[in-house]
Design an enzyme around this catalytic site. Structure first.
Site, PDB file in Angstrom:
ATOM      1  N   SER A 369      34.734  56.131  -0.466  1.00  0.00           N
ATOM      2  CA  SER A 369      33.805  54.793  -0.956  1.00  0.00           C
ATOM      3  C   SER A 369      32.657  54.734  -0.188  1.00  0.00           C
ATOM      4  CB  SER A 369      34.641  53.449  -0.858  1.00  0.00           C
ATOM      5  OG  SER A 369      34.116  52.546  -1.609  1.00  0.00           O
ATOM      6  N   ASP A 380      22.751  65.420   0.307  1.00  0.00           N
ATOM      7  CA  ASP A 380      21.664  65.603  -0.716  1.00  0.00           C
ATOM      8  C   ASP A 380      20.258  65.691  -0.189  1.00  0.00           C
ATOM      9  OD1 ASP A 380      23.755  66.307  -2.578  1.00  0.00           O
ATOM     10  OD2 ASP A 380      23.283  64.426  -3.733  1.00  0.00           O
ATOM     11  N   LYS A 394      36.804  58.362  -4.081  1.00  0.00           N
ATOM     12  CA  LYS A 394      36.857  56.681  -4.353  1.00  0.00           C
ATOM     13  C   LYS A 394      35.237  56.425  -4.900  1.00  0.00           C
ATOM     14  CE  LYS A 394      36.991  52.382  -4.645  1.00  0.00           C
ATOM     15  NZ  LYS A 394      35.702  51.598  -5.020  1.00  0.00           N
TER      16      LYS A 394
END
Length: 528
Positions: A369, A380, A394
């Site tokens: 999460s 990224d 999640k």
């Protein structure tokens, strides 16, 4: 409905948006324990309207209400609620005792009224139902209802919800982690900068009395209630300490306590930060620990390790602001759902706190999460090398809405997407350096790392796989199977990456192009 902020909780729990209801504490204290159909109707109206307003998928209220009633029927095997030919029957021992006209499928108020009335009718004929308290019935109905939704939607009664809010927002207390033992209450740890530390309590102290009451025989809940209290109030504890001949008393003035989520240690001039969750103090504490490392290590500071292993999540705005500590510009995360206000874009706005020093993030199968948001954002942006195994996956956002009884209904609201665009739900974050096969053999692992055997390319990690493509997701996750271990091998690999610039450069690769549109929202979502 007014939303306050998004939060991300646990792998078993959720990424969450918190909303306040209109119920006051005075109403809470005056609520009778017995079932009251009028109060129940208000509860069910609030719950059913919340689902139809914000849930990720479009649902009809009749299915939810009937699921809740069928759950109530499990209290007494002789009791039945059925929908036939537009009528909801209340039956007991094979006899129909009431017939209630069914509202339209999307009539939240009508189905709330019917639910409250059907339970009242059931109490007339079922002794077990008649003896059930209001809170137990609310829990039964809402548990049955959310079971029709998804694994992360859930109901918390007012006691559990109070603990949830304390975990997120803090509480009046002294600042200790405890373990209840036969002889008293053991202090597992005393939190930094808390009343307990200021009063002189130490790790492993044994509290034998709290406010004049023997601690031996108290359960965990009683201890927590005794130590917590209004901010500014005091509590006296009697403490037994090794090497001290007799117990002694300490008076402690309670303060606002937010559970600590960040710890710091220095290993070979590398700052290792373990982030155990995301509550309202996480970003502030992490910033303080980074500054502490810079003060203590100075020019000798070689880099940072952010350990997110076993981190189940927490508050979304904290996940965003933690990522923002390290990323100077670009997309951090975006969320998308059915509700128009669920489409949110979060952009970096702060200067990079660690500069050019190398950064490694550790993840495992229990990284979930909010922690996945941080890992994906740093990966990224190529700000960090991510090491470990595939994370939990999640990737849904929940909204927490307070109900009239001060309980909470947590509903899945949106899915979140990594800066490069892929949805994290079910797929998780694949590391740059895969150590799924934890042999504990550092030399062998480093040999494989230098040969490129453990590296996963960004093109592979960001492959476009639909979240409903079971085979595609399974194939992607199999590249670095989930591992739950949080051993020292990952830390040792991280240290080697930081201490070897060439190895680090090969692992981190080149930056990924991310979107830069949208607005930066400071406290997540603020629909009007």
């Amino acid at each position: 409905m007014s939303f306050r902020r998004l939060a991300i909780s646990t792998a078993a729990a959720s990424l969450t948006l918190v909303a306040l209801g209109a119920c006051t504490m005075q109403e809470l204290r005056s609520e009778p324990a017995a079932y009251d159909p009028a109060r129940a109707e208000r509860m069910f109206i609030a719950g059913y309207q919340d689902v139809t307003a914000v849930y990720l998928e479009d649902v009809e209220v009749d299915d939810l209400a009937l699921a809740g009633l069928k759950a109530v029927a499990q209290i007494d095997p002789e009791l039945k609620f059925d929908l036939t030919d537009g009528l909801v029957s209340v039956g007991y021992a094979e006899t129909v005792h009431a017939l209630l006209p069914a509202p339209a499928p999307r009539d939240s108020t009508g189905w709330a009224r019917l639910t409250a009335t059907a339970i009242e009718e059931g109490q007339r004929v079922s002794p077990a139902l008649g003896d059930s308290l209001a809170e137990d019935l609310y829990e039964t109905v809402f548990d049955g209802m959310v079971a029709e939704l998804d694994a992360y939607s859930r109901y918390a009664g007012r006691e559990e919800a109070r603990e949830n809010r304390a975990s997120r927002d803090g509480f009046g207390g002294i600042g200790v982690r405890i373990r209840v033992e036969e002889e008293g209450v053991r202090l597992v740890s005393v939190m930094e900068r808390t009343p307990a530390e200021a009063a002189g309590l130490r790790d492993q102290d044994l509290i034998v009395e709290i406010a004049g009451k023997l601690a031996a025989g108290m359960d965990q809940r009683d201890v927590v209630r005794a130590l917590r209290g209004p901010i500014g109030s005091s509590v006296r504890v009697s403490v037994r300490r090794d090497q001290v001949p007799a117990p002694f008393d300490i008076d402690i003035r309670r303060d606002h306590i937010v559970p600590q989520t960040v710890t710091y240690r220095s290993v070979n001039d590398v700052a290792v930060m373990r982030v155990a969750g995301f509550n309202q103090s996480t970003t502030r504490t992490l910033r303080q620990k980074i500054m502490q490392a810079e003060r203590e290590l100075g020019d000798d500071l070689r880099g940072f390790v952010i350990d997110l292993r076993d981190n189940p999540g927490g508050l979304l705005d904290q996940a965003v602001s933690v990522a923002d500590l390290f990323i100077a510009n670009g997309r951090l995360v975006s969320t998308h759902g059915r509700h128009p206000d669920s489409h949110q874009y979060f952009e970096a706005r702060r200067d990079d706190l660690v500069g050019q020093r190398p950064l490694v993030v550790l993840i495992n199968g229990n990284t979930a999460s909010a922690s996945e948001i941080v890992a994906a954002a740093l990966q990224d942006s190529r700000k960090a090398v991510v090491v470990g195994s595939n994370s939990f996956g999640k990737g849904t956002v929940q909204t927490v809405l307070r109900l009239p009884n001060e309980g909470e209904l947590t509903l899945t609201w949106a899915r979140f997407h990594a800066p490069s665009g892929y949805a994290l739900h079910r797929r998780g974050v694949l590391p740059d350096v895969c150590i799924a096969d934890d042999t504990g053999d550092l030399p062998a692992t480093l040999t494989r790392l230098r040969s490129g055997e453990l590296t996963i390319s960004s093109l592979t990690r960001q492959a476009p796989v639909d979240i409903d493509d079971d085979a595609g997701l399974q194939q992607l996750r199999a590249l670095c199977p989930t591992r739950d271990s949080d051993g020292e091998l990952d830390v040792e690999v991280a240290m080697q990456l930081i201490l070897d610039p060439g190895l680090y450069a090969n692992a981190i690769g080149s930056p990924v192009t991310t979107a830069n549109t949208g607005t930066r929202v400071n406290e997540a979502v603020r629909p009007h």
